[in-house]
Design an enzyme around this catalytic site. Structure first.
Site, mmCIF file in Angstrom:
data_model
loop_
_atom_site.group_PDB
_atom_site.id
_atom_site.type_symbol
_atom_site.label_atom_id
_atom_site.label_comp_id
_atom_site.label_asym_id
_atom_site.label_seq_id
_atom_site.Cartn_x
_atom_site.Cartn_y
_atom_site.Cartn_z
ATOM 1 N N HIS A 194 0.815 -1.205 0.000
ATOM 2 C CA HIS A 194 0.000 0.000 0.000
ATOM 3 C C HIS A 194 0.857 1.267 0.000
ATOM 4 O O HIS A 194 0.533 2.243 -0.659
ATOM 5 C CB HIS A 194 -0.907 -0.031 1.232
ATOM 6 C CG HIS A 194 -2.031 0.944 1.166
ATOM 7 N ND1 HIS A 194 -3.225 0.660 0.559
ATOM 8 C CD2 HIS A 194 -2.145 2.210 1.631
ATOM 9 C CE1 HIS A 194 -4.025 1.704 0.647
ATOM 10 N NE2 HIS A 194 -3.399 2.657 1.289
ATOM 11 N N HIS A 230 -10.557 2.106 -1.418
ATOM 12 C CA HIS A 230 -10.755 1.720 -0.027
ATOM 13 C C HIS A 230 -11.515 0.407 -0.003
ATOM 14 O O HIS A 230 -12.517 0.239 0.686
ATOM 15 C CB HIS A 230 -11.470 2.820 0.763
ATOM 16 C CG HIS A 230 -10.718 3.225 1.997
ATOM 17 N ND1 HIS A 230 -11.303 3.544 3.191
ATOM 18 C CD2 HIS A 230 -9.383 3.323 2.217
ATOM 19 C CE1 HIS A 230 -10.367 3.836 4.076
ATOM 20 N NE2 HIS A 230 -9.207 3.714 3.511
#
Lengths: 739, 219
Positions: free
Chosen positions: A44, A91
């Protein structure tokens, strides 16, 4: 506590990475330090499995004012001293586990990326994927995610102006939530995410830090399994009111001239902001963790470093100008405290109770610095052979107008095609009083950039099934469709932000999809002169049954130097001519028709030729500028049939059209999804001019028929009134949800 | 007529209101911070606007905290002296919370936020197309109060369709008696859920909002 490779593995680092950390530090890290590496070297934050390929994308040129990846979001030139800032982010993992908060904080996070640069967000978009809408579980995910997006965005006060939603079985366990924000700024007021100047104070602003979201970055870097719900604390909780205050205060504080650099705290919290700002400015920071405002007692150093509590910013202020900064945050009732200062040793030193808890060179933690970069193995997936083996002749063509009508009725009610109003009425799409598409719909949303005299055209696009069928071509189509939407709205495409949603990168067949998609995207972005200004990679959208469709969502921004150049998608007048721009193909590959009506899982991506596409877009642009046409709507899912119906809905106008091309199947003609085609309408008087221009530009056009007052006629057959079709289109999703 | 717009920390339609009044209606506008109190620059011929948004996050009842702010004390005084006050959306909620208007605004009937164009009808039967955007817009008051409002012609707008038919089918939030906006007995305080400031510019393809300001005498 003894720190070993096993500890590292429990923190989702590999044994090799643990060795590398020891090498870099010249010693074994303590637990806090290892946590810092675990977060910063997660996919990430570090893009370790993707950066090699991301670098092949066009990352500068055009109107770009900062190179890709340099700042929190892309910045492009609008002219007259104004710039546009935009970014898209996923998300997915949080939303799968806790749809409401997961989606809400996704919206919050992307807004911070925009205003941390000094821009005021003026438009939000989102791109959503769910499993089969008929299943209750997916309905709950849809309701929760939509409610979350609305809850955050409506309160924060940025209009949600466009989006896309697809429903496919592969997304049932892994819904996708991609949120995009677009803002504008005066270029000379841009704030950089950098730390500079030894002795300059480091301020922490916004919400107090709690234990929510700890490990979120590494959570998002793993498959979703049955045990994932136990990761619930890895999902953050959002407070849009706090963020609204943070927005106004940050924009106000920039005007004091005291800000050296600013970055929001998103994934990996304090450690991420401290390391990225320090590495960028080639400095270090001495941080006193006791001064970080907390909402829980006895938080450990590693918890403070990794917490992903929302609505927090890190600001480096010019020494001596602290008062002006404090005054602004006091006005907005936002907690603001000095937690440390900038040093010149390149080290991040974190103290707690007077003890040095962690000391790491900032450079070693970050992407482009010490974070590892991998070349992953990739291999062509076996299913592509099945795709190649598809034979159009194995599908029985539509044989009568009655059958065409019945199929069209089904298609207009497919959740992927039907009106998404159940979703979008829950979003404030008009706050800001700048969304011109409310009363005049167009393929891309057109938003006035108040103060600049210009308008922005914004869109998000990706058909994951096309990408699965042909990763290279499918990604090119995603870029082309985004550009086409902007061009059909009268805009000039200027730049791209991408959100690359894929499965597990350690599976060679999944990585193959990633590599080919990035290559295709790069090729298309170069062709359309729309550099990729930044974005986000989301791997591990995978569950025990497999990965999601490869979904490289394209967020594209275009400019209208004169907002009056806007083109709308709806038919205007009874009697106007309906003209198809582009070439009809004998193609039904990967269409909604072949997939949903005929039930064929795998078929080739639709016909696409990038040069042909480019020529069609140039042509559309020119006939809009020369005011030859009255409407333009691109052909996408559902083919020509759906494009015609959608063109009629806004004003309840029908159409009388006919089509029969030698050698072309009926289903391909009406329902095929071959690219590079646009439905336009024009007055009878303009038709000759249109034909003439098309001939000289070498573009195929075909007159399909005329706009009617409300009746639909196809090949002379009565297809009923447009209002009935509109009713089916408008209510299809609501009907499924109320069952 | 001069306008003051009260800015709460969570107001998000304050700038839209300013834009509409200043640029589309060519009015003088003063922005008023919620922590301040001074309204001495306004006479009772002027108008104070409470804009839409989420004044203090609205985690409690909408407008319940805003009504306690220093500026609201001055706005109540201003209204009681006969000064004009307009509350839009969150502003309407604040006016009800502060007692300047009767009744309350409850969560929408379907428990969902709603944002779309709707139609309004005034007492004279004129129809306006204006956007709504709210989660708590269901007007509620006791039957007696509703009767009083209607008998005194204090209901300024009803939800209707584009032909002016007032029916539940066109009511976006299940407001009692399709009430979209009301005024006080004295006729100087107005509250409405729809957003006229979002329909005040030809560039947005709708200028019905300008007609609203005009017919309320706020121009």
């Amino acid at each position: 506590m003894e720190i070993t490779a096993k500890t590292a593995e429990e923190l989702r680092l590999t044994a090799e990475e643990f060795e590398l950390i020891k090498q870099k530090l010249g010693r074994t890290p303590n637990f806090t330090e290892l946590c810092a590496f675990s977060a910063m070297w997660s996919e990430h934050c570090s893009y370790k499995n993707s950066i090699k390929w991301l670098k092949t994308l066009p990352r500068d040129g055009g109107r770009m004012l900062v190179a890709a990846g340099e700042e929190n979001a892309g910045l492009m030139d609008l002219g007259n001293g104004w710039g546009v800032v935009f970014k898209i982010e996923s998300h997915n993992h949080p939303s799968a586990i806790e749809p409401f908060q997961g989606a809400a904080t996704g919206v919050g996070g992307i807004q911070r990326d925009i205003f941390t640069m000094g821009a005021r967000p003026i438009a939000s978009l989102n791109s959503l994927r769910f499993g089969n809408l008929k299943e209750k579980k997916n309905q709950r995910l849809l309701a929760g995610i939509v409610h979350g997006i609305g809850h955050y965005g409506n309160c924060f006060g940025v209009p949600t102006v466009a989006g896309e939603t697809y429903f496919e079985d592969c997304y049932a366990t892994n819904p996708l939530v991609n949120a995009m924000s677009v803002g504008i700024l005066q270029v000379n007021k841009t704030v950089s995410a950098t730390a500079k100047g030894k002795g300059n104070p480091v301020f922490f602003v916004g919400s107090a830090t709690g234990k929510d979201g700890i490990g979120g970055a590494s959570f998002a870097s793993a498959n979703i399994t049955e045990e994932s719900t136990e990761d619930l604390p890895a999902v953050q909780v959002g407070d849009p009111f706090q963020e609204k205050k943070l927005l106004e205060a940050c924009l106000e504080v920039i005007d004091t001239g005291a800000v050296v650099g600013m970055q929001d705290m998103g994934a990996a919290g304090i450690i991420c902001s401290c390391s990225e700002m320090s590495a960028k400015g080639e400095v270090g920071m001495r941080i006193d963790l006791d001064k970080v405002p907390t909402r829980q007692q006895n938080m450990k150093a590693w918890e403070l470093l990794l917490s992903e509590s929302q609505e927090r910013m890190l600001i480096v202020v010019e020494k001596g100008k602290e008062e002006a900064v404090l005054k602004v945050f006091d006005k907005w009732d936002l907690p603001c405290s000095q937690i440390g200062e900038v040093t010149d040793d390149g080290l991040l030193s974190f103290y707690q109770n007077g003890e040095l808890e962690a000391q790491i060179p900032a450079y070693d933690l970050v992407l482009g610095g010490g974070a590892p970069q991998y070349e992953r193995e990739y291999k062509e997936p076996g299913y592509l052979k099945e795709v190649a083996g598809f034979n159009i002749n194995s599908i029985k063509d539509i044989e009568s107008n009655t059958e065409l009508k019945s199929v069209a009725e089904q298609i207009i009610q497919l959740p992927n095609i039907a009106n998404k109003r159940w979703i979008y009425v829950q979003y404030d799409s008009m706050v800001g009083a700048a969304n011109t598409s409310t009363n005049a719909p167009s393929d891309a949303a057109i938003v006035l950039a108040k103060g600049t005299g210009k308008a922005l055209a914004v869109t998000v696009d990706c058909n994951g099934r096309y990408v699965k069928s042909d990763p290279h071509k499918g990604a090119m189509i995603a870029v082309a469709e985004a550009a086409r939407n902007i061009v059909c709205s009268g805009g000039e495409p200027i730049g791209v932000t991408n959100c690359l949603n894929f499965g597990n990168p350690y599976i060679p067949e999944v990585y193959y999809q990633f590599v080919k998609a990035v290559q295709g995207m790069g090729e298309a972005c170069r062709k359309f002169n729309t550099p990729v200004t930044g974005g986000n990679v989301s791997f591990y959208n995978q569950n025990p049954e497999g990965p999601v469709y490869p979904t490289p969502t394209i967020g594209m921004v275009g400019v209208l130097d004169n907002p009056e150049d806007k083109m709308t998608l709806d038919f205007k007048n009874d009697g106007d001519m309906i003209v198809l721009i582009g070439t009809q193909k004998n193609d039904i590959g990967s269409s909604e028709y072949v997939h949903k009506i005929k039930g064929i899982e795998l078929s080739p991506a639709p016909y696409f030729d990038i040069d042909e596409e480019f020529a069609v877009q140039k042509f559309i642009s020119s006939i809009i500028k020369e005011k030859i046409i009255a409407s333009a709507h691109d052909i996408s899912e559902g083919g020509l049939m759906v494009a015609l119906l959608e063109s009629g809905f806004n004003r309840n106008l029908g159409f009388d059209v006919a089509g029969d091309v030698e050698g072309l199947r009926t289903d391909a003609f009406w329902l095929g999804e071959a690219q590079s085609r646009v439905v336009v309408s024009c007055s009878k008087e303009k038709l000759q001019e249109l034909k003439h221009k098309a001939a000289s530009a070498g573009i195929d056009i075909a007159v399909l028929g005329t706009v009617t007052s409300s009746a639909i006629k196809i090949n002379g057959e009565d297809f009923g009134d447009i209002k009935n079709w509109k009713n089916r289109y408008d209510t299809a999703i609501e009907k499924i949800l109320s069952n | 007529m001069k306008f003051g717009i009260v800015v709460f920390p969570g107001s998000n339609c304050d700038r839209d209101m300013q834009d509409a009044l200043q640029n589309d209606m060519n009015k003088e506008v003063v922005m008023l911070w919620h922590k301040d109190k001074d309204l001495s620059m306004f006479s009772t011929n002027d108008c104070i606007v409470l804009p839409g948004g989420f004044s203090f996050g609205d985690y409690l009842r909408c407008g319940a905290i805003a009504r306690l702010s220093p500026m609201m004390q001055s706005v109540v005084e201003f209204a009681n002296k006969g000064g004009k006050v307009l509350g839009v959306c969150n502003g309407f909620q604040i006016l009800c919370e502060s007692g300047l208007l009767p009744g309350a605004l409850l969560p929408n009937g379907n428990q969902q936020f709603v944002c779309k164009n709707i139609h309004l009808k005034n007492a004279a039967g004129n129809i306006f197309k204006i956007p709504v955007a709210h989660g708590d817009g269901r007007y509620f008051a006791e039957e007696k109060v509703l009767d009083e409002l209607e008998n005194n012609s204090q209901v300024i707008y009803y939800y209707c369709d584009d032909k002016g038919n007032v029916d539940k089918a066109f009511n976006p939030n299940h407001a009692l008696r399709n009430i979209a906006g009301i005024k006080n007995k004295q006729g100087n305080v107005f509250g409405m859920m729809p957003h006229p400031e979002r329909a005040a510019s030809p560039a947005l393809g709708n200028t019905d909002g300008l007609k609203i300001f005009k017919e309320l005498g706020l121009n």
